[in-house]
Design a protein around this motif. Structure first.
Motif, PDB file in Angstrom:
ATOM      1  N   VAL A 138      10.103  14.711  -0.274  1.00  0.00           N
ATOM      2  CA  VAL A 138      10.439  13.720   0.706  1.00  0.00           C
ATOM      3  C   VAL A 138       9.050  13.197   1.462  1.00  0.00           C
ATOM      4  O   VAL A 138       8.991  12.142   1.868  1.00  0.00           O
ATOM      5  N   GLU A 139       8.262  14.334   1.547  1.00  0.00           N
ATOM      6  CA  GLU A 139       7.268  13.889   2.830  1.00  0.00           C
ATOM      7  C   GLU A 139       6.379  12.849   2.026  1.00  0.00           C
ATOM      8  O   GLU A 139       5.811  12.163   2.571  1.00  0.00           O
ATOM      9  N   ARG A 140       6.045  13.224   0.692  1.00  0.00           N
ATOM     10  CA  ARG A 140       5.229  12.201  -0.267  1.00  0.00           C
ATOM     11  C   ARG A 140       5.813  10.779  -0.040  1.00  0.00           C
ATOM     12  O   ARG A 140       4.952   9.907  -0.168  1.00  0.00           O
ATOM     13  N   ILE A 141       6.925  10.874  -0.563  1.00  0.00           N
ATOM     14  CA  ILE A 141       7.521   9.448  -0.177  1.00  0.00           C
ATOM     15  C   ILE A 141       7.588   8.653   1.197  1.00  0.00           C
ATOM     16  O   ILE A 141       7.338   7.626   1.147  1.00  0.00           O
ATOM     17  N   ARG A 142       7.791   9.592   1.950  1.00  0.00           N
ATOM     18  CA  ARG A 142       7.676   9.042   3.424  1.00  0.00           C
ATOM     19  C   ARG A 142       6.347   8.416   3.582  1.00  0.00           C
ATOM     20  O   ARG A 142       5.951   7.334   4.282  1.00  0.00           O
ATOM     21  N   LEU A 143       5.278   9.253   3.182  1.00  0.00           N
ATOM     22  CA  LEU A 143       3.807   8.817   3.461  1.00  0.00           C
ATOM     23  C   LEU A 143       3.499   7.686   2.788  1.00  0.00           C
ATOM     24  O   LEU A 143       2.970   6.731   3.136  1.00  0.00           O
ATOM     25  N   GLU A 144       4.057   7.550   1.681  1.00  0.00           N
ATOM     26  CA  GLU A 144       3.730   6.439   0.514  1.00  0.00           C
ATOM     27  C   GLU A 144       4.458   5.149   1.282  1.00  0.00           C
ATOM     28  O   GLU A 144       3.708   3.913   1.176  1.00  0.00           O
ATOM     29  N   THR A 145       5.393   5.111   1.533  1.00  0.00           N
ATOM     30  CA  THR A 145       6.226   4.101   2.052  1.00  0.00           C
ATOM     31  C   THR A 145       5.515   3.571   3.274  1.00  0.00           C
ATOM     32  O   THR A 145       5.546   2.101   3.665  1.00  0.00           O
ATOM     33  N   GLN A 146       5.094   4.670   4.321  1.00  0.00           N
ATOM     34  CA  GLN A 146       4.501   4.302   5.490  1.00  0.00           C
ATOM     35  C   GLN A 146       3.053   3.491   5.110  1.00  0.00           C
ATOM     36  O   GLN A 146       2.822   2.479   5.699  1.00  0.00           O
ATOM     37  N   ARG A 147       2.492   4.086   4.119  1.00  0.00           N
ATOM     38  CA  ARG A 147       1.218   3.166   3.744  1.00  0.00           C
ATOM     39  C   ARG A 147       1.473   1.860   3.362  1.00  0.00           C
ATOM     40  O   ARG A 147       0.415   1.149   3.624  1.00  0.00           O
ATOM     41  N   ARG A 148       2.395   1.849   2.474  1.00  0.00           N
ATOM     42  CA  ARG A 148       2.703   0.529   1.828  1.00  0.00           C
ATOM     43  C   ARG A 148       3.340  -0.704   2.688  1.00  0.00           C
ATOM     44  O   ARG A 148       3.270  -1.852   2.802  1.00  0.00           O
ATOM     45  N   ASN A 149       3.935   0.010   3.991  1.00  0.00           N
ATOM     46  CA  ASN A 149       4.441  -0.930   4.740  1.00  0.00           C
ATOM     47  C   ASN A 149       3.818  -1.392   5.879  1.00  0.00           C
ATOM     48  O   ASN A 149       4.008  -1.586   7.211  1.00  0.00           O
ATOM     49  N   ARG A 150       2.426  -1.738   5.687  1.00  0.00           N
ATOM     50  CA  ARG A 150       1.327  -1.961   6.632  1.00  0.00           C
ATOM     51  C   ARG A 150       1.662  -3.578   7.201  1.00  0.00           C
ATOM     52  O   ARG A 150       1.362  -3.808   8.183  1.00  0.00           O
ATOM     53  N   ASN A 151       1.768  -4.451   6.177  1.00  0.00           N
ATOM     54  CA  ASN A 151       2.085  -5.706   6.470  1.00  0.00           C
ATOM     55  C   ASN A 151       2.695  -6.499   5.114  1.00  0.00           C
ATOM     56  O   ASN A 151       3.102  -5.645   4.463  1.00  0.00           O
ATOM     57  N   ASN A 152       3.008  -7.760   5.382  1.00  0.00           N
ATOM     58  CA  ASN A 152       3.842  -8.444   4.497  1.00  0.00           C
ATOM     59  C   ASN A 152       3.125  -8.524   3.145  1.00  0.00           C
ATOM     60  O   ASN A 152       3.592  -8.216   1.995  1.00  0.00           O
ATOM     61  N   VAL A 153       1.652  -8.386   3.078  1.00  0.00           N
ATOM     62  CA  VAL A 153       1.081  -8.490   1.744  1.00  0.00           C
ATOM     63  C   VAL A 153       1.062  -7.224   0.960  1.00  0.00           C
ATOM     64  O   VAL A 153       1.452  -7.089   0.027  1.00  0.00           O
ATOM     65  N   THR A 154       0.841  -5.955   1.834  1.00  0.00           N
ATOM     66  CA  THR A 154       1.124  -4.724   1.046  1.00  0.00           C
ATOM     67  C   THR A 154       2.477  -4.240   0.624  1.00  0.00           C
ATOM     68  O   THR A 154       2.454  -3.922  -0.499  1.00  0.00           O
ATOM     69  N   ARG A 155       3.393  -4.952   1.508  1.00  0.00           N
ATOM     70  CA  ARG A 155       4.949  -4.689   0.914  1.00  0.00           C
ATOM     71  C   ARG A 155       5.249  -5.419  -0.445  1.00  0.00           C
ATOM     72  O   ARG A 155       5.876  -4.980  -1.294  1.00  0.00           O
ATOM     73  N   THR A 156       4.705  -6.671  -0.291  1.00  0.00           N
ATOM     74  CA  THR A 156       4.969  -7.438  -1.570  1.00  0.00           C
ATOM     75  C   THR A 156       4.405  -7.244  -2.598  1.00  0.00           C
ATOM     76  O   THR A 156       4.816  -7.123  -3.763  1.00  0.00           O
ATOM     77  N   ARG A 157       3.090  -6.654  -2.420  1.00  0.00           N
ATOM     78  CA  ARG A 157       2.475  -6.112  -3.772  1.00  0.00           C
ATOM     79  C   ARG A 157       3.107  -4.738  -4.171  1.00  0.00           C
ATOM     80  O   ARG A 157       3.482  -4.610  -5.418  1.00  0.00           O
ATOM     81  N   ALA A 158       3.649  -4.091  -3.435  1.00  0.00           N
ATOM     82  CA  ALA A 158       4.390  -2.658  -3.635  1.00  0.00           C
ATOM     83  C   ALA A 158       5.569  -3.037  -4.674  1.00  0.00           C
ATOM     84  O   ALA A 158       5.701  -2.282  -5.454  1.00  0.00           O
ATOM     85  N   TYR A 159       6.208  -3.909  -3.963  1.00  0.00           N
ATOM     86  CA  TYR A 159       7.531  -4.384  -4.907  1.00  0.00           C
ATOM     87  C   TYR A 159       7.038  -4.720  -6.255  1.00  0.00           C
ATOM     88  O   TYR A 159       7.719  -4.136  -7.358  1.00  0.00           O
ATOM     89  N   TRP A 160       6.032  -5.606  -6.504  1.00  0.00           N
ATOM     90  CA  TRP A 160       5.762  -6.223  -7.777  1.00  0.00           C
ATOM     91  C   TRP A 160       5.075  -4.891  -8.603  1.00  0.00           C
ATOM     92  O   TRP A 160       5.577  -4.728  -9.699  1.00  0.00           O
ATOM     93  N   ASN A 161       4.459  -3.960  -8.030  1.00  0.00           N
ATOM     94  CA  ASN A 161       3.948  -2.973  -8.854  1.00  0.00           C
ATOM     95  C   ASN A 161       5.075  -1.955  -9.358  1.00  0.00           C
ATOM     96  O   ASN A 161       4.931  -1.558 -10.703  1.00  0.00           O
TER      97      ASN A 161
END
Length: 435
Positions: free
Chosen positions: A89-112
Motif C-alpha cells: 500500500v505504501e509503495r503504491i501511494r508513493l508511486e502515485t504521488q510521484r506520477r501525479n506531479r503534473n499533467n505530463v507525468t500523469r499522461t505518461r503513466a497512463y500510457w505506460n
C-alpha cells in the motif's frame, strides 16, 4: 502598421481583412467537413458496438444493491493489513504521488500502464483524454487565449483543469497499480482498495473483472466512478463555480474549444511523417460539463470512438507510441502549431494566420507551448473524504447498456473551424484593446 510604418488605429481593419476572405475560407472548411463526413462513413463501416456482459452486470447490480442497503451505511471496520500488504500500500501511494506531479507525468503513466496491460482499456482512454487536458492548459498561455481571458481568469481555469486531472489520477491510478500487482502475484488484492479511499462501488467491479476479463464493463465502471469522484470535489466546489463555471468566459467554452475532446490517429505506419496525409482527429463535443450524466455518457461515447472503430484505435496507438505528450498542440499538428513563439518579418502578430486548415504563406506557426515550460507544478492537496456511492446507488445501473459508435466522429474540419473562430475573437480583442 500602414504603408508608412504608422500604426493603424482602426479597430476593425484587421477583422475586415479576415472577413474579406470569408467566402474562400467557408468554401475550404465546407470541403473539409465533407471530407470528414466521408472519412467517418468509410471508417465507420467496420465499427463495433461495445457491449458489457449481461451476466456480469446482473451480478454487479446485486452486489451494489447490497452495498447500498441500510446496514451497509454503518462505518466500515478498520482495515487490518499484514506487513506485506502495508508495504505494498505504501509503495503504491508513493508511486502515485510521484506520477501525479503534473499533467505530463500523469499522461505518461497512463500510457505506460496501457502498454503493459492492453486489457485496461480505460488506461488508454484516460491517456488520450489527459492529453486533451494538457492542450487546454497550454492554450491558456498560447497564441489566442491571453487576448481573451484575464490572467486571474486563466489561472482559475488552469486550477480547475489541474484539480480535476490530478484527482482522477489520484483515485484511479492506485486501482490500476493494484490490478498490476494482482497479476504479478497471481491472486486478487482488491480487498486493499479501501486503503486508498476508493469507493465501495469499485471493489465488486474489479473482482468481476478478475474473474471474467470484461474490459467494457471495467471501463464503463471507471468512467462512472471517476466522474462521481470529481462531482463534489471539483464541479460543485464554490470556488470553481464562482471563478470558472459561472463566468461568461466558460459559458463561451465552445469558442475556447474546451468542450472538444479528440484523438489524433494515423492512417499509416509513420504517424509523424511530414507528408500531406496528416493525422486525423476523431472525437466528440461535450455540451454541458456541469451535468454529470452527460459527462458519463460523453465518456462512454469517447470510449466507443476509441475502441469501437478499429482504424481509430490502431491509429491512436501508433500516434501515442510515437509522440510523447508535451502539452503542445504541435504534438499532433506541427503544420499549424509551433512550440516556440516566432516573429516573421512583414506579418503582424495580431493578423490572421489561417487559410482553411493551413497557415497563410509566410505566417509563423500558432504558438502552442509545452506544458512544463508554461505552468509550475501545483502542490497536491488531499481530496475531500467521503464515498459518493451510497447516495447515488440508484442511478448507476442505468449506465451499463450497449455503447453505440456515433455516426459523426471525424473532427478534423470541426477543429479547424474552431481555430478560425478563436483567431477572429482574439484578433478583434487585440484591435479593440489597442484602439
Amino acid at each position: 502598421m500602414n504603408g508608412n510604418g504608422v500604426k493603424d488605429n482602426n479597430p476593425l481593419k484587421a477583422v475586415g481583412h479576415w472577413l474579406a476572405g470569408v467566402p474562400h475560407t467557408i468554401t475550404q472548411l465546407a470541403s473539409g467537413k465533407l471530407a470528414s463526413l466521408q472519412s467517418a462513413l468509410h471508417l465507420g463501416q467496420s465499427a463495433q458496438k461495445l457491449v458489457p456482459g449481461r451476466d456480469s452486470v446482473k451480478r454487479l447490480r446485486r452486489a451494489w444493491k447490497g452495498l447500498a442497503a441500510p446496514s451497509a451505511s454503518l462505518p466500515a471496520p478498520e482495515l487490518s493489513l499484514s506487513d506485506r500488504e502495508r508495504r505494498l500500500v505504501e509503495r503504491i501511494r508513493l508511486e502515485t504521488q510521484r506520477r501525479n506531479r503534473n499533467n505530463v507525468t500523469r499522461t505518461r503513466a497512463y500510457w505506460n500502464l496501457y502498454e503493459q496491460h492492453p486489457e485496461l482499456h480505460w488506461a488508454l482512454l484516460a491517456h488520450m483524454v489527459s492529453r486533451n487536458g494538457g492542450w487546454n492548459m497550454t492554450d491558456l498561455e498560447g497564441e489566442f487565449l491571453p487576448s481573451l481571458l484575464t490572467r486571474p481568469g486563466r489561472e482559475a481555469l488552469f486550477a480547475f483543469l489541474e484539480r480535476a486531472n490530478a484527482l482522477i489520477f489520484g483515485d484511479a491510478y492506485p486501482q490500476l497499480l493494484l490490478y498490476e500487482e494482482s497479476k504479478r502475484s497471481g491472486e486478487p488484492l482488491f480487498h486493499l482498495l479501501p486503503a486508498f479511499g476508493v469507493s465501495v462501488f469499485m471493489k465488486p467491479v474489479w473482482e468481476e473483472f478478475w474473474d471474467v476479463h470484461d474490459p467494457v464493463l471495467l471501463t464503463v465502471s471507471l468512467i462512472v466512478n471517476e466522474q462521481h469522484f470529481i462531482e463534489n470535489r471539483v464541479v460543485k466546489q464554490h470556488y470553481f463555480i464562482t471563478n470558472v463555471l459561472e463566468t461568461a468566459e466558460f459559458q463561451a467554452q465552445a469558442l475556447l474549444q474546451l468542450n472538444q475532446v479528440f484523438f489524433p490517429f494515423a492512417l499509416h505506419k509513420d504517424p509523424l511523417h511530414k507528408s500531406a496525409d496528416r493525422l486525423k482527429l476523431a472525437g466528440e463535443i461535450l455540451e454541458d460539463f456541469t451535468d454529470i450524466k452527460e459527462r458519463i455518457e460523453f465518456g462512454k461515447t469517447l470510449y466507443a470512438v476509441l475502441f469501437g472503430i478499429p482504424a481509430v484505435h490502431q491509429g491512436v496507438v501508433l500516434f501515442a507510441s510515437a509522440q510523447p505528450h508535451t502539452g503542445s498542440r504541435a504534438d499532433y499538428w506541427p503544420h499549424l502549431f509551433s512550440r516556440i513563439r516566432k516573429d516573421v518579418p512583414g506579418v503582424s502578430p495580431a493578423g490572421p494566420k489561417l487559410e482553411g486548415c493551413e497557415l497563410k504563406a509566410g505566417a509563423a506557426g500558432i504558438y502552442s507551448p509545452e506544458l512544463e515550460r508554461t505552468w509550475k507544478d501545483v502542490p497536491l492537496t488531499a481530496p475531500e473524504t467521503g464515498d459518493w456511492f451510497p447516495s447515488n446507488a440508484g442511478s448507476v445501473a442505468g449506465h451499463f447498456g450497449n455503447i453505440d459508435v456515433p455516426a459523426l466522429f471525424e473532427m478534423s474540419a470541426e477543429c479547424c473551424f474552431g481555430l478560425h473562430k478563436i483567431q477572429l475573437a482574439a484578433l478583434a480583442s487585440v484591435q479593440l484593446k489597442g484602439n
